[in-house]
Scaffold this motif. Structure first.
Motif, PDB file in Angstrom:
ATOM      1  N   GLN A  19      -9.066  -4.172   8.170  1.00  0.00           N
ATOM      2  CA  GLN A  19      -9.496  -3.621   7.202  1.00  0.00           C
ATOM      3  C   GLN A  19      -9.875  -2.567   6.621  1.00  0.00           C
ATOM      4  O   GLN A  19      -9.892  -2.205   5.232  1.00  0.00           O
ATOM      5  CB  GLN A  19     -11.211  -3.050   8.547  1.00  0.00           C
ATOM      6  CG  GLN A  19     -11.124  -4.490   9.470  1.00  0.00           C
ATOM      7  CD  GLN A  19     -12.517  -4.554  10.001  1.00  0.00           C
ATOM      8  OE1 GLN A  19     -13.659  -4.452   9.668  1.00  0.00           O
ATOM      9  NE2 GLN A  19     -11.641  -4.696  11.632  1.00  0.00           N
ATOM     10  N   SER A  20      -8.305  -2.202   7.371  1.00  0.00           N
ATOM     11  CA  SER A  20      -8.300  -0.761   5.751  1.00  0.00           C
ATOM     12  C   SER A  20      -7.273  -0.043   5.644  1.00  0.00           C
ATOM     13  O   SER A  20      -6.861   0.209   4.901  1.00  0.00           O
ATOM     14  CB  SER A  20      -7.281   0.300   7.414  1.00  0.00           C
ATOM     15  OG  SER A  20      -6.083   0.197   8.397  1.00  0.00           O
ATOM     16  N   LEU A  21      -6.758  -2.244   4.851  1.00  0.00           N
ATOM     17  CA  LEU A  21      -5.788  -1.781   4.352  1.00  0.00           C
ATOM     18  C   LEU A  21      -6.232  -2.370   2.968  1.00  0.00           C
ATOM     19  O   LEU A  21      -5.715  -1.721   1.702  1.00  0.00           O
ATOM     20  CB  LEU A  21      -4.807  -3.407   4.583  1.00  0.00           C
ATOM     21  CG  LEU A  21      -3.791  -3.146   5.487  1.00  0.00           C
ATOM     22  CD1 LEU A  21      -3.617  -4.648   6.163  1.00  0.00           C
ATOM     23  CD2 LEU A  21      -3.344  -2.203   5.296  1.00  0.00           C
ATOM     24  N   ARG A  47       0.549  -1.517   0.023  1.00  0.00           N
ATOM     25  CA  ARG A  47       0.332   0.568   0.252  1.00  0.00           C
ATOM     26  C   ARG A  47       1.193   0.803  -0.463  1.00  0.00           C
ATOM     27  O   ARG A  47       0.079   2.392  -0.713  1.00  0.00           O
ATOM     28  CB  ARG A  47      -1.184  -0.264   1.569  1.00  0.00           C
ATOM     29  CG  ARG A  47      -2.338  -0.541   1.691  1.00  0.00           C
ATOM     30  CD  ARG A  47      -3.188   0.143   0.619  1.00  0.00           C
ATOM     31  NE  ARG A  47      -3.704   1.467   0.714  1.00  0.00           N
ATOM     32  CZ  ARG A  47      -5.007   1.304   1.405  1.00  0.00           C
ATOM     33  NH1 ARG A  47      -5.541   0.436   1.558  1.00  0.00           N
ATOM     34  NH2 ARG A  47      -5.167   2.590   1.236  1.00  0.00           N
ATOM     35  N   ALA A  48       1.946   1.160   0.439  1.00  0.00           N
ATOM     36  CA  ALA A  48       2.871   2.201   1.186  1.00  0.00           C
ATOM     37  C   ALA A  48       3.950   3.215  -0.410  1.00  0.00           C
ATOM     38  O   ALA A  48       3.851   3.735  -0.785  1.00  0.00           O
ATOM     39  CB  ALA A  48       4.105   1.766   1.987  1.00  0.00           C
ATOM     40  N   ALA A  49       3.867   1.941  -1.070  1.00  0.00           N
ATOM     41  CA  ALA A  49       3.872   1.841  -2.753  1.00  0.00           C
ATOM     42  C   ALA A  49       3.353   2.605  -3.282  1.00  0.00           C
ATOM     43  O   ALA A  49       3.340   2.608  -4.661  1.00  0.00           O
ATOM     44  CB  ALA A  49       4.215   0.495  -3.223  1.00  0.00           C
ATOM     45  N   HIS A  99     -17.305 -10.185   7.986  1.00  0.00           N
ATOM     46  CA  HIS A  99     -16.616 -11.016   9.134  1.00  0.00           C
ATOM     47  C   HIS A  99     -15.357 -11.738  10.043  1.00  0.00           C
ATOM     48  O   HIS A  99     -14.682 -11.301  10.322  1.00  0.00           O
ATOM     49  CB  HIS A  99     -18.213 -12.588   9.510  1.00  0.00           C
ATOM     50  CG  HIS A  99     -18.060 -12.770  11.245  1.00  0.00           C
ATOM     51  ND1 HIS A  99     -17.904 -12.510  12.320  1.00  0.00           N
ATOM     52  CD2 HIS A  99     -17.087 -14.686  11.364  1.00  0.00           C
ATOM     53  CE1 HIS A  99     -17.819 -13.238  13.136  1.00  0.00           C
ATOM     54  NE2 HIS A  99     -17.180 -14.352  13.329  1.00  0.00           N
ATOM     55  N   GLU A 100     -15.176 -12.424   8.541  1.00  0.00           N
ATOM     56  CA  GLU A 100     -13.785 -12.846   8.819  1.00  0.00           C
ATOM     57  C   GLU A 100     -12.557 -11.813   8.820  1.00  0.00           C
ATOM     58  O   GLU A 100     -11.556 -11.507   9.153  1.00  0.00           O
ATOM     59  CB  GLU A 100     -13.490 -13.956   7.467  1.00  0.00           C
ATOM     60  CG  GLU A 100     -14.195 -15.026   7.695  1.00  0.00           C
ATOM     61  CD  GLU A 100     -14.014 -15.755   6.635  1.00  0.00           C
ATOM     62  OE1 GLU A 100     -14.680 -16.800   6.701  1.00  0.00           O
ATOM     63  OE2 GLU A 100     -14.063 -16.079   5.375  1.00  0.00           O
ATOM     64  N   LEU A 101     -12.929 -10.878   8.071  1.00  0.00           N
ATOM     65  CA  LEU A 101     -12.208  -9.325   7.604  1.00  0.00           C
ATOM     66  C   LEU A 101     -12.236  -8.871   9.177  1.00  0.00           C
ATOM     67  O   LEU A 101     -10.667  -8.230   9.712  1.00  0.00           O
ATOM     68  CB  LEU A 101     -13.111  -8.922   6.628  1.00  0.00           C
ATOM     69  CG  LEU A 101     -11.759  -7.216   6.107  1.00  0.00           C
ATOM     70  CD1 LEU A 101     -10.275  -7.678   5.758  1.00  0.00           C
ATOM     71  CD2 LEU A 101     -12.411  -6.522   4.800  1.00  0.00           C
ATOM     72  N   GLU A 102     -13.131  -8.435   9.296  1.00  0.00           N
ATOM     73  CA  GLU A 102     -13.136  -8.084  10.725  1.00  0.00           C
ATOM     74  C   GLU A 102     -12.419  -8.632  11.845  1.00  0.00           C
ATOM     75  O   GLU A 102     -12.249  -8.042  12.973  1.00  0.00           O
ATOM     76  CB  GLU A 102     -14.659  -8.001  11.162  1.00  0.00           C
ATOM     77  CG  GLU A 102     -15.205  -6.749  12.727  1.00  0.00           C
ATOM     78  CD  GLU A 102     -16.525  -6.936  12.327  1.00  0.00           C
ATOM     79  OE1 GLU A 102     -16.783  -6.555  13.646  1.00  0.00           O
ATOM     80  OE2 GLU A 102     -18.026  -7.375  11.775  1.00  0.00           O
TER      81      GLU A 102
END
Length: 558
Positions: free
Chosen positions: A161-163, A131-133, A150-153
């Protein structure tokens, strides 16, 4: 590993299970719950003919699921194959069948999902560096939205979640992968057109087909640590869908991304600055332990005569058999036979004890026994009644009454069984069938195997009602030797799939060939053949399929 230079990624989409996360426990539990429903779902007849399967591995999977309504033990042991790959292997391009299967699977998965963990250590750090790239990230999966959200949470404490810029699930599109809609919609949601600058990273053959159908850059994530020969075999017949690159870990994937970024660019510097120290990649699965009675290490007598069991050895009649057992067991109490069922502590193994206890309490087979479909009617009676010959005889009578309602055409257990019998008849061997089946059923099935008459292959047949005591008593095998004018010794091989067959052969002094069509592993074979004082009988050799058996016969005749 040397890889071709890939297009610079602007968006990297990931498959979910088997790539980013490990949900194997829930996935395989749901599959094992769903597959026994194939008959009720009308999907057995939709299974792909083995001749139309893409690979020999797929053909074996179709055969095993058709017969046993469960996954092959090696798949369960290795846990490397996805639900989507399984459905594509067994249903091919039949989208309607796959849709029904996916819906049934989701209903089962709803009872199991919730436990999820990163597929390898350091995933949050690797994803953060990407993401930084300046590369957008997303998830494109056949998982339903209710499960993914649900699994991502909960995965990794919710750190992911923010990625992700975008997530597209099965419910967001009209068709499951390998239809490319899931990737096309994901790219559109990220403000991009599908093309080489969109990467799709997934762990399955279906993911690669989906990526190429989009078309985007397809990267095979070898989280299952497949051997190169396996990967080559999966795509050998489908060169248009070969992956553009392969990565066995997120460290290798990050190397691919770094190599695809413009040399000396800010994106490349940002990736390097944020990239974590290398984390270890996924470990390969523990190897399945094969039986140690292998044909290559045994010393057998040269065969003169080959005698075969019928059901679950030469032919598949499991549907009729289990329907008849289901009809019979509730009648045991009314017949007074429940009093003859042994006590659980008298059973040979903990598994047998559980079967006995369940039948005593519920007058039906334990759900796992019904799901496995690996134990014969005769073995069930042996487990339930032990040495009580009179109780077993009465149980066989009731079974026969109900089997009359269900029996019909038998299917060859393996596609090449008929060719095997043709080849064996060309050798200086005598062939016969020894079965606990009553003659009225056996002769009808013998004339109707896959619509063909097999009666000409065998010099003699001995059925359960031809003798006073059925297998595991040796009477049928001794009668066969007598009618053939032979000594009952190791030159007569008896080939069967059950403990009952092995016991009967051993008691008759003949060579016991255990046909492991159910693909039991060594642990289970040692359980059912403990070789102790109470249960001393073990097979002389174990063969996993008829190609092994054919090679064994030729070797011993030489």
């Amino acid at each position: 590993m040397a890889e071709p230079r890939l297009a610079t990624p602007h968006l990297i989409l990931f498959d979910w299970h088997g790539t980013l996360v490990d949900t194997h426990d829930a996935m395989f539990s749901a599959m094992e719950e769903m597959l026994p429903q194939l008959e009720d779902l009308g999907l057995v007849e939709e299974l792909l003919p083995e001749s139309e399967c893409k690979t020999a591995d797929d053909a074996k999977l179709v055969r095993y699921i058709r017969i046993f309504r469960r996954l092959h033990p090696q798949i369960l042991a290795e846990r490397r194959v996805s639900r989507t790959d399984i459905f594509n292997a067994i249903f091919g391009d039949n989208t309607d069948a796959k849709q029904v299967a996916h819906e049934a699977y989701n209903a089962c998965y709803r009872r199991h999902f919730g436990e999820v963990k990163p597929f390898q250590d350091g995933l949050a750090e690797y994803l953060g560096a990407i993401r930084a790239a300046g590369i957008q990230l997303g998830v494109a999966t056949n998982r339903n939205r209710e499960f993914l959200d649900h699994e991502l949470e909960i995965v990794d404490g919710g750190r992911w979640q923010s990625l992700f810029n975008v997530t597209i699930c099965a419910g967001d599109v009209t068709a499951y992968k390998p239809d490319p809609e899931v990737l096309l919609n994901a790219a559109h949601a990220a403000g991009l057109e599908a093309g080489p600058n969109v990467w799709y990273v997934g762990d399955s053959t279906v993911d690669m087909v989906t990526g190429k159908n989009a078309p985007v850059t397809a990267v095979f994530f070898n989280g299952g640590q497949w051997e190169p020969s396996y990967i080559e075999r999966r795509f050998a017949g489908d060169p248009d869908h070969r992956p553009d690159a392969i990565a066995a870990s997120f460290e290798e994937l990050t190397d691919l991304i770094d190599a695809a970024l413009p040399e000396g660019s800010g994106a490349q510097s940002a990736l390097a600055d944020n990239r974590p120290a290398p984390y270890p990649g996924p470990k390969p699965p523990e190897p399945r332990i094969e039986p140690d009675w292998h044909p290559s290490v045994v010393n057998l007598a040269r065969p003169r005569t080959l005698l075969f069991d019928w059901h679950a050895t030469l032919v598949d009649t499991l549907d009729a058999m289990y329907h008849a057992v289901d009809d019979m067991l509730p009648e045991l109490k009314g017949m007074g036979l429940m009093d003859n069922v042994i006590e659980p502590e008298e059973a040979r193994s903990p598994e047998d004890a559980r079967l006995v206890e369940y039948v005593r309490d519920h007058a039906q087979l334990h759900p796992k026994v019904r799901a496995d479909r690996k134990i014969s009617r005769t073995d069930i009676f042996e487990v339930l009644f032990g040495e009580d010959a009179e109780a077993k005889a009465r149980a066989h009578e009731v079974f026969t009454h109900h089997y009359r309602k269900h029996f019909g055409t038998a299917k060859a257990f393996e596609p090449q069984v008929r060719n095997l019998l043709v080849a064996l008849n060309r050798l200086p061997l005598r062939l016969g069938v020894i079965t606990n089946r009553d003659r009225e059923f056996f002769e009808e099935e013998l004339r109707r195997v896959d619509g063909d008459d097999w009666s000409g292959f065998f010099e003699l047949t001995i059925c359960g009602d031809d003798v006073s005591q059925r297998k595991p008593h040796p009477d049928q095998l001794l009668l066969a030797a007598e009618r053939l004018g032979e000594s009952s010794d190791g030159g007569i091989w008896y080939v069967g799939d059950s403990t009952t067959d092995v016991i009967a052969a051993a008691r008759a002094g003949q060579t016991a060939v255990f046909f492991n069509g159910a693909q039991w592993d060594l642990r289970w074979l040692n359980t059912i053949f403990p070789g102790n004082e109470k249960y001393p009988y073990k097979p002389d050799v174990v063969v996993n399929d008829f190609s092994e058996f054919w090679a064994l016969v030729l070797a011993c005749m030489e």
